[in-house]
Design an enzyme around this catalytic site. Sequence first.
Site, mmCIF file in Angstrom:
data_model
loop_
_atom_site.group_PDB
_atom_site.id
_atom_site.type_symbol
_atom_site.label_atom_id
_atom_site.label_comp_id
_atom_site.label_asym_id
_atom_site.label_seq_id
_atom_site.Cartn_x
_atom_site.Cartn_y
_atom_site.Cartn_z
ATOM 1 N N PHE A 49 -41.487 -1.261 31.747
ATOM 2 C CA PHE A 49 -40.884 -0.933 33.220
ATOM 3 C C PHE A 49 -40.072 -2.222 33.712
ATOM 4 O O PHE A 49 -40.854 -3.293 33.570
ATOM 5 C CB PHE A 49 -41.619 -0.439 34.077
ATOM 6 C CG PHE A 49 -41.935 1.080 34.112
ATOM 7 C CD1 PHE A 49 -41.393 1.882 33.051
ATOM 8 C CD2 PHE A 49 -42.675 1.851 35.115
ATOM 9 C CE1 PHE A 49 -41.748 3.297 32.910
ATOM 10 C CE2 PHE A 49 -42.943 3.110 34.980
ATOM 11 C CZ PHE A 49 -42.662 3.891 33.939
ATOM 12 N N LYS B 110 -49.422 4.934 19.482
ATOM 13 C CA LYS B 110 -49.855 5.593 20.654
ATOM 14 C C LYS B 110 -50.086 7.113 20.457
ATOM 15 O O LYS B 110 -50.688 7.512 21.347
ATOM 16 C CB LYS B 110 -48.524 5.246 21.576
ATOM 17 C CG LYS B 110 -48.530 4.005 21.863
ATOM 18 C CD LYS B 110 -47.213 3.763 23.002
ATOM 19 C CE LYS B 110 -47.263 2.292 23.639
ATOM 20 N NZ LYS B 110 -46.617 1.436 22.820
ATOM 21 N N CYS C 210 -45.649 -2.869 30.646
ATOM 22 C CA CYS C 210 -46.106 -2.620 28.913
ATOM 23 C C CYS C 210 -45.583 -3.409 27.805
ATOM 24 O O CYS C 210 -45.997 -3.295 26.783
ATOM 25 C CB CYS C 210 -45.717 -1.297 28.637
ATOM 26 S SG CYS C 210 -45.982 0.254 29.978
ATOM 27 N N HIS D 17 -51.085 5.382 25.522
ATOM 28 C CA HIS D 17 -50.564 4.181 25.830
ATOM 29 C C HIS D 17 -51.490 3.405 26.673
ATOM 30 O O HIS D 17 -51.729 3.576 27.698
ATOM 31 C CB HIS D 17 -49.273 4.558 26.671
ATOM 32 C CG HIS D 17 -48.263 3.439 27.094
ATOM 33 N ND1 HIS D 17 -48.500 2.255 26.731
ATOM 34 C CD2 HIS D 17 -47.049 3.498 27.544
ATOM 35 C CE1 HIS D 17 -47.458 1.554 27.035
ATOM 36 N NE2 HIS D 17 -46.516 2.274 27.491
ATOM 37 N N HIS E 193 -42.615 1.276 19.833
ATOM 38 C CA HIS E 193 -43.054 1.306 21.081
ATOM 39 C C HIS E 193 -43.430 2.881 21.222
ATOM 40 O O HIS E 193 -44.420 3.286 21.975
ATOM 41 C CB HIS E 193 -41.990 0.921 22.268
ATOM 42 C CG HIS E 193 -42.811 0.999 23.429
ATOM 43 N ND1 HIS E 193 -43.743 0.197 24.122
ATOM 44 C CD2 HIS E 193 -42.351 1.563 24.939
ATOM 45 C CE1 HIS E 193 -43.969 0.477 25.359
ATOM 46 N NE2 HIS E 193 -43.020 1.234 25.662
#
Length: 404
Positions: free
Chosen positions: A392, A328, A156, A333, A296
Amino acid sequence: MGAITPIGIGVGPFWDSLVAGRSGAGPVTLFDASQHRTRIAAEVSDYDPTEYFDTRELRRLDRYTQFFLVAVREALSQAGLSFEEDDPAAARAGVIAGAGFGGMQSFIDEIDTLRQRGPDRVSPTGIPKIIPNIAAGIASIEHHLLGPVTCVVTACSASANAIGDAAELIRRGAADVMVAGGAEAGITDYAMAGFAQARAMTTRNDEPERASRPFDKDRDGFLMGEGGGALVLESLEHAQARGAEILAEVTGYGMSADAYHITLPRPGGQGAARAMTLALQDARISPDEVSYINAHGTSTPANDATETAAIHIAFGEAAAAVPVSSTKSMTGHVLGGAGAVEAIACIQAIRHGVLPPTINYETPDPECDLDYVPNEAREAEVVHAVSNSFGFGGHNVSLVFSRA
C-alpha cells in the site's frame, strides 16, 4: 533461514507444506470474529509462545516481535553463527526487520486499558511492545548484534526491502553479516475490520481452504495470514572464510513507486515492471534466464491482473515461458512478513529444484494468462528466482535470488 508460518514452524515444515499444496486457512480463533464480514484467516495455529519465551519476556513482546525472534533464532542456528558482546565481529553484524503494523494487538490492548481504566493503568512496556522497530532492537540485544540495526515499514513490501537493504549494507562494506526479514501479527479485530471495509479481503467464509485463489477468475480478495521469516546474509568472503554452507546469493534488488493511489496498484503495471527490470539489471541477467517468479499474488482482482501485466512488460516474450506462482494461496498474506517468507520459498526452490504451486487455481482469467504452476508442485531446475512484493502506498520491490 528461519520461518514461522501458518503452514509450518521452521523452514523444513514450511517447505514440505508448500510442496504438498497445503492451505493454512481456517476460522479465526484469535478474537471473536462472529460479527465480521471476513471470519477466516491463516493463523499460526500450532504456536505456543511459552515454548520459546518465559513469562517475563512475554510481558514485553507483542506477537509480531515473537514471530520475528523465533525466525531469527532458527536462521542464526542454521547459519552456525553467534556473537558475544566483546567480540569485534559483533560490530560488523546487524539486523533489519520489516513490518507493516508492528505491535497492533498490543496497541489495541493499551488503548482499551487507557479508555476503560485510565492513564495510570497503562503498561510501562506498552510503547516498546507497539513500535515496529522493537523486533530488530530485541533481536540485536538477544544475539549481541552491534552493527547496523534498523527497521523498514513499507506495508507489504517491508521485509523484501529489509533483505535488499541488508544486502546493500554488505555490498558497500558497512557490515559482514546481516540478519534480515520481517514478521506480522495482523489478525486482529481492527485490521480485519479495516481491510474488510476497504473490500480488500475474501468473504469466502464457508470455504477457508479455498478462499485464497490468486490469479483465478473467481478470486474475491486476500486472506489474512501471520508469521515471519529471517535470512542470514553475509559477504561471500566472510562466508567462505568460515566455511559456511551458502544456500543462495542475493544478486538483484529493484525498487520503484507507483505514485498513483494509497491502496490500488497503478493500472497497467508499469511501476511493478520497473522494479522487476531494475532487479534483473542489478543481477546482470536477462528475462529469459529467470527460472521462476514468486508473485506478490494476493488474490485481489486488481493486484493479480496488474502484476500479470507488469510481468509481460518486464519480461517481454519470455513472460509466457517463465513459471509464476503465489505461495499466498497457502500461507495467506503475511503482510509485512510476506517478502521474507516468500524469499525462503524462492531459495528452497533453487536448492530443491521444485516450484511451489498456486493452489485453488480452477478458472482461468483472460487478464491473467501466465503459467501459474496450478495446484501441484513441479520439478524444475531453478538458477535465478524473482520474488515480488508490493505494498500500500505504491511501494514495489523485486529481489533476485540465484544459485550459489
